[in-house]
Write an enzyme that holds these catalytic residues in place. Structure first.
Site, PDB file in Angstrom:
ATOM      1  N   GLU A 264      28.338  -8.919  -0.366  1.00 40.29           N
ATOM      2  CA  GLU A 264      27.470  -8.473  -1.461  1.00 40.29           C
ATOM      3  C   GLU A 264      26.096  -9.139  -1.377  1.00 40.29           C
ATOM      4  OE1 GLU A 264      31.054  -9.440  -3.658  1.00 40.29           O
ATOM      5  OE2 GLU A 264      30.385  -8.037  -5.204  1.00 40.29           O
TER       6      GLU A 264
ATOM      7  N   ARG B 224      22.105 -10.762  -8.898  1.00 41.71           N
ATOM      8  CA  ARG B 224      23.237  -9.892  -9.193  1.00 41.71           C
ATOM      9  C   ARG B 224      23.301  -9.728 -10.710  1.00 41.71           C
ATOM     10  NH1 ARG B 224      29.472 -11.243  -9.605  1.00 41.71           N
ATOM     11  NH2 ARG B 224      30.239  -9.115  -9.714  1.00 41.71           N
TER      12      ARG B 224
ATOM     13  N   ASN C  70      23.489 -15.464  -8.296  1.00 44.16           N
ATOM     14  CA  ASN C  70      24.574 -14.807  -9.016  1.00 44.16           C
ATOM     15  C   ASN C  70      24.984 -15.758 -10.131  1.00 44.16           C
ATOM     16  OD1 ASN C  70      26.911 -13.668  -9.920  1.00 44.16           O
ATOM     17  ND2 ASN C  70      27.891 -13.525  -7.906  1.00 44.16           N
TER      18      ASN C  70
ATOM     19  N   ARG D  34      44.138 -10.404 -15.084  1.00 47.04           N
ATOM     20  CA  ARG D  34      43.899  -9.220 -15.936  1.00 47.04           C
ATOM     21  C   ARG D  34      45.039  -8.214 -15.788  1.00 47.04           C
ATOM     22  NH1 ARG D  34      37.865  -8.157 -13.812  1.00 47.04           N
ATOM     23  NH2 ARG D  34      37.788 -10.283 -13.037  1.00 47.04           N
TER      24      ARG D  34
ATOM     25  N   HIS E 260      32.001  -3.813  -9.138  1.00 50.79           N
ATOM     26  CA  HIS E 260      32.105  -4.114  -7.696  1.00 50.79           C
ATOM     27  C   HIS E 260      31.331  -3.093  -6.868  1.00 50.79           C
ATOM     28  CE1 HIS E 260      36.299  -6.086  -8.520  1.00 50.79           C
ATOM     29  NE2 HIS E 260      35.363  -7.008  -8.548  1.00 50.79           N
TER      30      HIS E 260
END
Ligand code: AMP
Length: 398
Positions: free
Chosen positions: A383, A89, A10, A239, A178
């Protein structure tokens, strides 16, 4: 027993997260993080056989060097012979990819084309792919996309009310992110709760540094809170999530922000950090709120209110709600946030069981409501496991 290890990579702009997963046992044989890449003091931290170790790199060393050192480590630990694939990923697959794929020159080209939609992420993912192809030339390489799971959304859910030409000519639409996590926890929910996959209405809340909620009907994503970029939707660590788009013009015209400054403000200086003026880290905010820090309390209240509102809104595309899943660092650990959210969703039939809510933390999964249907459940995400199993399956298809 046949070889069964998959290397999962990743790759971020200055970091590289890696793991070797045994797909027979599901265990993580090796895991680690190369960080501060291309900076002054890059290093690799890893865990093997329960021991944590660090490898120091030279100033300026970037992804290729980190992967070369990772290969040396994998060989030194005698793990290389067992590898059957490398799984990557990839953040943005645009409309090109509805599922994981073996990496070919055409796939690399499509990921490059999508880079305009994820300028911070896709080029970093490509760096990892290129470095891994050089280092593990004999192994099949597979790309697993954060956006792929959401490609089942209908135009009513994925189009913005903007001129249609912006979608047709520039791909401006909602993609969602996601996806690997939402897919994993929803399939786990089907198994654990014995749900009928063809008749299920799930809302999955992935709450980490980035936060998103997905409506999953009969196993398919029908709507999700993130959009063209991972900025839309919920309030997050730094965010803003949804704001009035008119704020952009106000900041630029009245307050003389540059577009870059607006971008920075919305992505890095807002959310929990912006409201609390203290931290983006949920633990720190919860501790401060408990000690009477008013803005920390306000940040938590807004976070939970907006989250509850988004979950309730997804009862529309689902036609109701059977299962609410909490996952991600906050979803898996913060009993307080779960309590505040579920308490606002009583009208959907959810009632919290305080003891079960306290018990489901630090990796423990479990139903946290008084009834099994509808229910709220905590399911730790994984994940890496999805990436490893997809990579292994595709590698074996040759
Ligand atoms: P992730 O991006 O999934 O690693 O999640 C990171 C977020 O999870 C951070 O905001 C952490 O503060 C939060 N987190 C981790 N552990 C806890 C905890 N015990 N209580 C509250 N938040 C937590």
């Amino acid at each position: 027993m046949s070889s069964s290890h998959v290397l999962v990579l990743n790759c971020g702009s200055s970091s590289l997260k890696f793991a070797i997963i045994d797909i027979h046992s599901g265990s993580e044989v090796l895991s680690g993080l190369a960080e501060c890449l291309a900076e002054q003091q890059p290093l690799i931290k890893y865990k093997y056989d329960g021991e944590k170790q660090t490898i120091t790199l030279s100033a300026g060393d970037a992804h290729q060097v980190a992967i070369t050192r990772l290969v040396e480590l994998v060989k030194h630990l005698n793990l290389d012979k067992q590898l059957i694939a490398v799984g990557h990923r990839v953040v943005h697959g645009g409309e090109h990819f509805t599922h994981s794929v073996r990496i070919t020159p055409e796939v690399i080209e499509a990921i490059k084309q999508t880079s305009a939609l994820a300028p911070l992420h896709n080029p970093a993912n490509l760096l990892g792919i290129e470095a891994a192809q050089t280092a593990f030339a004999a192994l099949p390489q597979v790309a697993v996309f954060d956006t792929a799971f959401h490609q089942s959304m209908e135009p009513t859910a994925f189009l913005y009310a903007l001129p249609y030409s912006l979608y047709k000519e520039h791909g401006i639409r909602r993609y969602g992110f996601h996806g690997t996590s939402h897919y994993y926890v929803s399939t786990q929910a089907h198994k654990i709760l014995g749900l009928d996959k063809d008749n299920s209405r799930i809302v999955s809340a992935h709450l980490g540094n980035g936060c998103s909620v997905t409506a999953i009907k009969n196993g398919l994503s029908v709507d999700t809170s993130m959009g063209l970029t991972p900025l839309e939707g919920l309030m997050m660590g730094t965010r803003s999530g949804d704001i009035d788009p008119g704020i952009f013009a106000f900041l630029v015209n009245q307050l003389k922000y540059s577009p870059t400054q607006v971008d920075l403000l919305l992505n890095k200086q807002s959310g929990l950090l912006g409201i609390s003026e203290l931290s983006n880290d949920c633990r720190t905010i919860e501790e401060a709120a408990a000690q009477g820090h008013e803005q920390a309390q306000l940040a938590l209240d807004i976070f939970c209110y907006r989250l509850a509102k988004q979950i309730a809104a997804f009862a529309v595309p689902l036609g109701g709600l059977d299962t609410l899943i909490f996952t991600g660092g906050i979803g898996e650990n913060s009993d307080e946030i779960r309590r505040k959210v579920v308490s606002q969703l009583g009208f959907l039939g959810l009632t919290l069981d305080n003891e079960k809510n306290l018990a489901a933390r630090f990796g423990q999964l479990g139903i946290i409501t008084t009834t099994n249907s509808p229910c709220a459940v905590v399911i730790p995400t994984n994940e890496e496991w999805v990436i490893a199993t997809d990579a292994a399956t595709i590698a074996q298809e040759q």
